[in-house]
Design a protein around this motif. Sequence first.
Motif, mmCIF file in Angstrom:
data_model
loop_
_atom_site.group_PDB
_atom_site.id
_atom_site.type_symbol
_atom_site.label_atom_id
_atom_site.label_comp_id
_atom_site.label_asym_id
_atom_site.label_seq_id
_atom_site.Cartn_x
_atom_site.Cartn_y
_atom_site.Cartn_z
ATOM 1 N N LYS A 31 64.773 57.210 -8.672
ATOM 2 C CA LYS A 31 65.297 57.560 -9.855
ATOM 3 C C LYS A 31 65.130 59.126 -10.044
ATOM 4 O O LYS A 31 66.085 59.716 -10.220
ATOM 5 N N ASN A 87 63.887 61.282 -7.879
ATOM 6 C CA ASN A 87 63.964 62.183 -6.763
ATOM 7 C C ASN A 87 64.931 61.487 -5.708
ATOM 8 O O ASN A 87 64.591 61.034 -4.672
ATOM 9 N N PRO A 88 66.227 61.631 -6.295
ATOM 10 C CA PRO A 88 67.388 60.693 -5.411
ATOM 11 C C PRO A 88 67.703 61.377 -4.133
ATOM 12 O O PRO A 88 68.294 60.864 -3.414
ATOM 13 N N VAL A 89 67.408 62.939 -4.138
ATOM 14 C CA VAL A 89 68.156 63.592 -2.959
ATOM 15 C C VAL A 89 66.678 63.127 -1.933
ATOM 16 O O VAL A 89 67.452 62.820 -0.813
ATOM 17 N N HIS A 90 65.643 63.583 -2.060
ATOM 18 C CA HIS A 90 64.697 63.678 -0.787
ATOM 19 C C HIS A 90 63.878 62.285 -0.879
ATOM 20 O O HIS A 90 63.352 62.010 -0.093
ATOM 21 N N LYS A 91 63.757 61.550 -2.141
ATOM 22 C CA LYS A 91 62.985 60.289 -2.319
ATOM 23 C C LYS A 91 61.642 60.587 -1.816
ATOM 24 O O LYS A 91 61.026 59.651 -1.170
ATOM 25 N N LYS A 92 60.872 61.612 -2.239
ATOM 26 C CA LYS A 92 59.330 61.980 -1.806
ATOM 27 C C LYS A 92 58.720 62.633 -2.885
ATOM 28 O O LYS A 92 59.187 62.893 -4.025
ATOM 29 N N GLU A 111 59.248 69.097 -5.759
ATOM 30 C CA GLU A 111 58.945 70.109 -4.611
ATOM 31 C C GLU A 111 57.651 70.749 -5.206
ATOM 32 O O GLU A 111 57.588 71.590 -6.188
#
Length: 225
Positions: free
Chosen positions: A45, A47-52, A65
């Motif tokens: 939820k 970091n939905p773009v990179h999931k990291k 980041e």
Amino acid sequence: MDEVKLLGCWVSPYVHRVIWALKLKEVKYEYIEEDLLNKSELLLKSNPVHKKVPVLLHGDKAILESSVILEYIEQVWPQNPLFPKDVHERALSRFWIKFASDKGMINSFFMSSEENKEENKREMVQVLKIVEEQALKDKKFFGGDNIGVLDIIYGSWIPHWFEAMEEMVGVKVVEPDTLPRLHAWVQRFKQIPVINHNLPPYQDMLVYMKHFRQNLISQPPNVSA
């Protein structure tokens, strides 16, 4: 005051950048360890773009980041500054942060074979010479007399993590006779209590990295018709 949480993984150098910054700033936070093979709903939820990881949660805000998180921390908690006050010096810091973000050289060294490890070593020495001569120069730390953001950035891969890579590959790069100033900086950096007390266990990290490297080597090449 808004609650501070950090989503991380114990072996990640990028997570440790944020840990060191929060510790140096004396910011209280809750650390949440993520299983990257079974990511939590909170991470997905946040970091939905990179999931990291890392993800810094400040109240209801998610900051992503590591280099962006460091700037956010500096602006929200200005005590014990990590970035230079001078505008030009701050711009130079951003340049060297971007320089460090080029992972191609690190990835090549990490995946070195017996045949190309000496060539990859020479390339790494050339790159680190630039860092030594142009960024570190004759200073005690990249930040001058005190640790700063560039020490955190370069400290997240040259000491400790890179030492494990050197052991895996079977060559030494950061040596007193090839990179004397950088080698001396590594020793000073690792003696700082906040750094020394917040490093992943070396042998555990080495086992993890060896396993990760072997998995990459054993993967079949991606060949398209």
